[in-house]
Design an enzyme around this catalytic site. Sequence first.
Site, short mmCIF file in Angstrom:
data_model
loop_
_atom_site.label_atom_id
_atom_site.label_comp_id
_atom_site.label_asym_id
_atom_site.label_seq_id
_atom_site.Cartn_x
_atom_site.Cartn_y
_atom_site.Cartn_z
N SER A 43 -1.75 -53.94 -17.61
CA SER A 43 -2.53 -53.37 -16.43
C SER A 43 -2.01 -51.78 -16.33
O SER A 43 -2.67 -51.01 -16.05
CB SER A 43 -2.10 -54.08 -15.37
OG SER A 43 -0.76 -54.05 -14.84
N GLU A 44 -0.84 -51.43 -16.80
CA GLU A 44 -0.19 -50.04 -16.96
C GLU A 44 0.78 -49.77 -17.81
O GLU A 44 1.58 -50.91 -18.28
CB GLU A 44 0.52 -49.60 -15.64
CG GLU A 44 -0.65 -49.26 -14.60
CD GLU A 44 -0.89 -50.23 -13.54
OE1 GLU A 44 -1.83 -50.31 -12.82
OE2 GLU A 44 -0.04 -51.20 -13.75
N THR A 45 0.75 -48.68 -18.74
CA THR A 45 1.82 -48.41 -19.47
C THR A 45 2.26 -47.01 -19.09
O THR A 45 1.40 -46.25 -18.52
CB THR A 45 1.14 -48.31 -20.96
OG1 THR A 45 0.83 -49.46 -21.36
CG2 THR A 45 1.99 -47.62 -21.94
N HIS A 87 4.18 -50.95 -9.29
CA HIS A 87 5.26 -51.72 -10.09
C HIS A 87 5.49 -50.86 -11.43
O HIS A 87 6.60 -50.78 -12.04
CB HIS A 87 4.36 -52.75 -10.49
CG HIS A 87 3.77 -53.01 -11.95
ND1 HIS A 87 2.26 -52.98 -12.07
CD2 HIS A 87 4.43 -53.45 -13.08
CE1 HIS A 87 2.01 -53.00 -13.02
NE2 HIS A 87 3.04 -53.47 -14.07
#
Length: 274
Positions: free
Chosen positions: A44-46, A75
């Site tokens: 979902s995120e990097t 997060h």
Amino acid sequence: MRRFQQVDVFTGTPYYGNPVAVVLDAEGVSDEAMQRFAAWTNLSETTFVLPPTRADADYRVRIFTPSEELPFAGHPTLGTCHAWQSVHGERESVVQECGVGLVEVRRDAGGLAFAAPELVRSGPVEPEVLERVAAAVGLDSGEIVDAQWADNGPGWIALLLADADAVLALEPSFRDDLKIGVAGPHPEGGPARFEVRAFAPLGGGGCVEDPVTGSLNASLAQWLLSSGRTTAPYTTRQGTALGRAGNVRVSTDDTGAVWVGGSTVTCVNGTVTI
């Protein structure tokens, strides 16, 4: 070769929270390469850690989904701070520079917590938008107890349902650009104060559910606390519908600022080539 970690956030048990990929030495990586790597990790995120541009920040972070850059996300903020401190040493308080400005991260009981950034949009959801929201998550508008814009960067619209069971029963399937967060209270003595779920657009149509969402819990807290629907401290549970076990701690300090915290654990540690 650049130092790299994959950190599970809002859990103390590996693989039960929400993972974030963290590239710790990102200076010199182009925007195109960051976006390509984020699409490759398919998380979902990097995040990419860079030297700060402000003297009052410890580091700067850029946050990418597989398809776009975000000005803030919760997060990834905690996971990036966890990874950064593993290299630079643990501190009681760290200041992160990101797209929404400076965000403080501090140690709390059992993990890390970030100061909720100010909402960039709040207030009632327009009737025509609320109709779209209700249809997107498969509800009649009468089943929504309340709704508010709760946007602290990603664009969240927040819904409050009657109870946690109603939240867990949702089966959304939509083709829209809406980002929807849903909360419902557990009964007294339940596993948490609220059950939370988060839905966002998926490239090519449809939606994806985020396992545990710091930015949404931050904006939900600001809304629910200011409206008198709950008091702090409290916990939320998220990820249940996906087989995860995320736990988010919400508290306030003497100034009334909202803090969103959780446990973090490293699952992958090494280097990557970008």
